[in-house]
Enzyme design. Structure first.
Site, PDB file in Angstrom:
ATOM      1  N   SER A  54       0.873  -1.181   0.000  1.00 13.82           N
ATOM      2  CA  SER A  54       0.000   0.000   0.000  1.00 13.82           C
ATOM      3  C   SER A  54       0.905   1.225   0.000  1.00 13.82           C
ATOM      4  CB  SER A  54      -0.854  -0.011   1.274  1.00 13.82           C
ATOM      5  OG  SER A  54      -1.438   1.247   1.523  1.00 13.82           O
TER       6      SER A  54
ATOM      7  N   TYR B  35      -1.972  -1.592  10.557  1.00 13.38           N
ATOM      8  CA  TYR B  35      -1.935  -1.680   9.091  1.00 13.38           C
ATOM      9  C   TYR B  35      -0.606  -1.140   8.567  1.00 13.38           C
ATOM     10  CZ  TYR B  35      -3.817  -1.191   4.297  1.00 13.38           C
ATOM     11  OH  TYR B  35      -4.042  -1.282   2.941  1.00 13.38           O
TER      12      TYR B  35
HETATM   13  N1  LIG Z   1      -8.628  -0.695  -1.148  1.00 15.56           N
HETATM   14  C1  LIG Z   1      -7.586   0.098  -1.002  1.00 15.56           C
HETATM   15  O1  LIG Z   1      -7.692   1.314  -1.053  1.00 15.56           O
HETATM   16  C2  LIG Z   1      -6.215  -0.486  -0.806  1.00 15.56           C
HETATM   17  C3  LIG Z   1      -5.127   0.354  -0.969  1.00 15.56           C
HETATM   18  C4  LIG Z   1      -3.849  -0.153  -0.792  1.00 15.56           C
HETATM   19  C5  LIG Z   1      -3.684  -1.483  -0.463  1.00 15.56           C
HETATM   20  N2  LIG Z   1      -4.760  -2.277  -0.305  1.00 15.56           N
HETATM   21  C6  LIG Z   1      -4.517  -3.672   0.063  1.00 15.56           C
HETATM   22  O2  LIG Z   1      -5.092  -4.508  -0.900  1.00 15.56           O
HETATM   23  C7  LIG Z   1      -5.427  -5.761  -0.296  1.00 15.56           C
HETATM   24  C8  LIG Z   1      -6.849  -6.110  -0.684  1.00 15.56           C
HETATM   25  O3  LIG Z   1      -7.714  -5.112  -0.189  1.00 15.56           O
HETATM   26  P1  LIG Z   1      -9.127  -4.778  -0.846  1.00 15.56           P
HETATM   27  O4  LIG Z   1      -9.263  -3.324  -0.819  1.00 15.56           O
HETATM   28  O5  LIG Z   1      -9.282  -5.513  -2.128  1.00 15.56           O
HETATM   29  O6  LIG Z   1     -10.081  -5.352   0.300  1.00 15.56           O
HETATM   30  P2  LIG Z   1     -11.407  -6.226   0.262  1.00 15.56           P
HETATM   31  O7  LIG Z   1     -12.001  -6.073   1.613  1.00 15.56           O
HETATM   32  O8  LIG Z   1     -12.232  -5.899  -0.938  1.00 15.56           O
HETATM   33  O9  LIG Z   1     -10.839  -7.703   0.078  1.00 15.56           O
HETATM   34  C9  LIG Z   1     -10.060  -8.326   1.068  1.00 15.56           C
HETATM   35  C10 LIG Z   1     -10.297  -9.824   0.982  1.00 15.56           C
HETATM   36  O10 LIG Z   1      -9.479 -10.445   1.990  1.00 15.56           O
HETATM   37  C11 LIG Z   1     -10.257 -11.465   2.585  1.00 15.56           C
HETATM   38  N3  LIG Z   1      -9.795 -11.755   3.938  1.00 15.56           N
HETATM   39  C12 LIG Z   1      -9.726 -10.881   4.973  1.00 15.56           C
HETATM   40  N4  LIG Z   1      -9.320 -11.533   6.071  1.00 15.56           N
HETATM   41  C13 LIG Z   1      -9.151 -12.839   5.722  1.00 15.56           C
HETATM   42  C14 LIG Z   1      -8.765 -14.006   6.431  1.00 15.56           C
HETATM   43  N5  LIG Z   1      -8.502 -13.988   7.744  1.00 15.56           N
HETATM   44  N6  LIG Z   1      -8.665 -15.162   5.745  1.00 15.56           N
HETATM   45  C15 LIG Z   1      -8.965 -15.212   4.440  1.00 15.56           C
HETATM   46  N7  LIG Z   1      -9.349 -14.144   3.708  1.00 15.56           N
HETATM   47  C16 LIG Z   1      -9.434 -12.970   4.357  1.00 15.56           C
HETATM   48  C17 LIG Z   1     -11.672 -10.909   2.616  1.00 15.56           C
HETATM   49  O11 LIG Z   1     -12.649 -11.929   2.784  1.00 15.56           O
HETATM   50  C18 LIG Z   1     -11.755 -10.210   1.277  1.00 15.56           C
HETATM   51  O12 LIG Z   1     -12.229 -11.064   0.267  1.00 15.56           O
HETATM   52  C19 LIG Z   1      -5.211  -5.571   1.209  1.00 15.56           C
HETATM   53  O13 LIG Z   1      -3.967  -6.146   1.586  1.00 15.56           O
HETATM   54  C20 LIG Z   1      -5.172  -4.081   1.370  1.00 15.56           C
HETATM   55  O14 LIG Z   1      -4.377  -3.694   2.461  1.00 15.56           O
HETATM   56  C21 LIG Z   1      -6.032  -1.808  -0.470  1.00 15.56           C
END
Ligand SMILES: NC(=O)c1ccc[n+]([C@@H]2O[C@H](COP(=O)([O-])OP(=O)(O)OC[C@H]3O[C@@H](n4cnc5c(N)ncnc54)[C@H](O)[C@@H]3O)[C@@H](O)[C@H]2O)c1
Length: 242
Positions: free
Chosen positions: A124, A137
């Protein structure tokens, strides 16, 4: 890419789902792992495994004969440090740093035998910059950056690369959920939260789409990726240019 097998964590939603579908579109055999069965069922053309990735000992039952590992699963908790629940801090580090370590550790022998492997860690902008109230985080993502670089150095003689991908805010449930919560908390509209809070440090004033992140992941696994390792590919709309 048709001969490759990829394991994508957190693949039921958002960035993980986009990565799973993008790699599958390249002909990769994708193993999509998540705790959310219904989300996995909505994916097309991938193998699915339901697993709670915070159960570290359970990770050894996941497939290890993979060529590509995308460490993506993550959660967020926003709270000041003095109120941050210690068990939640441990949980977030377990899910977002220790689970990637375990998955990398158990997948490298196959990659080393094959003389080829790609580890992509969805970090991120918070792997490179801090924000208040996101202690776990930010700590987990900074740790993931360090882990990724060590894997790059150890993996290089074996044809294995390791990189981070560093988006700013992406249009996923992780963010749209925060939009509604923050709008209610601050008495602002969701557009105002977006403009005044989330996009305040970002020069390009828009949310990133999950498919844009998936495109970078595909590039880091594709034919031009051999010498790209130990780096952090930033898609932050200019946030870290400050
Ligand atoms: N959305 C953003 O703005 C953003 C920005 C930078 C980085 N990220 C990173 O991208 C990655 C994905 O985030 P996203 O925004 O797609 O989130 P999201 O909530 O849409 O998806 C996250 C997924 O992880 C799964 N998950 C969570 N805990 C779990 C567990 N204990 N076991 C199995 N599965 C689990 C959830 O069920 C979900 O399907 C994360 O690592 C997040 O930190 C997101």
């Amino acid at each position: 890419m048709e001969t490759r097998r990829a394991l994508v964590t957190g693949a039921a939603s958002g960035i993980g789902a986009a990565c799973a579908q993008r790699l599958a579109a390249d002909g990769v055999h994708v193993i999509a792992v998540d705790r959310d069965q219904a989300g996995l069922d909505a994916l097309d053309g991938v193998e699915t495994v339901v697993a709670d990735l915070s159960d570290l000992d359970g990770l050894s039952s996941l497939p290890t004969d993979i060529d590509i590992l995308v460490n993506n699963a993550g959660v967020q908790l926003v709270a000041p440090i003095e109120e941050f629940p210690p068990e939640r801090f441990s949980y977030i580090l377990r899910l977002m740093l220790e689970a990637p370590f375990r998955l990398i550790r158990q997948s490298l022998p196959h990659m080393y035998d094959a003389g080829w492997g790609r580890v992509v860690n969805i970090s991120s902008v918070h792997g490179l910059r801090a924000s208040p109230f996101k202690a776990a985080y930010v700590a987990a993502k900074h740790g993931l950056e360090g882990l990724s670089k060590v894997v790059a150095l150890e993996g290089a003689p074996h044809g294995v690369t390791s990189n981070c991908v560093n988006p700013a805010y992406v249009r996923t449930p992780l963010v749209t959920g925060q939009l509604a919560d923050q709008a209610a908390t601050h008495g602002l509209s969701e557009e105002e939260v977006l403009d005044k809070v989330m996009l305040q440090p970002v020069a390009v004033k828009r949310l990133i789409e999950p498919a844009e992140v998936a495109e970078v992941v595909a590039m880091l696994c594709g034919p031009a990726s051999t010498s790209i390792t130990g780096t952090s590919f930033v898609l932050d709309g200019g946030w870290t240019a400050h």
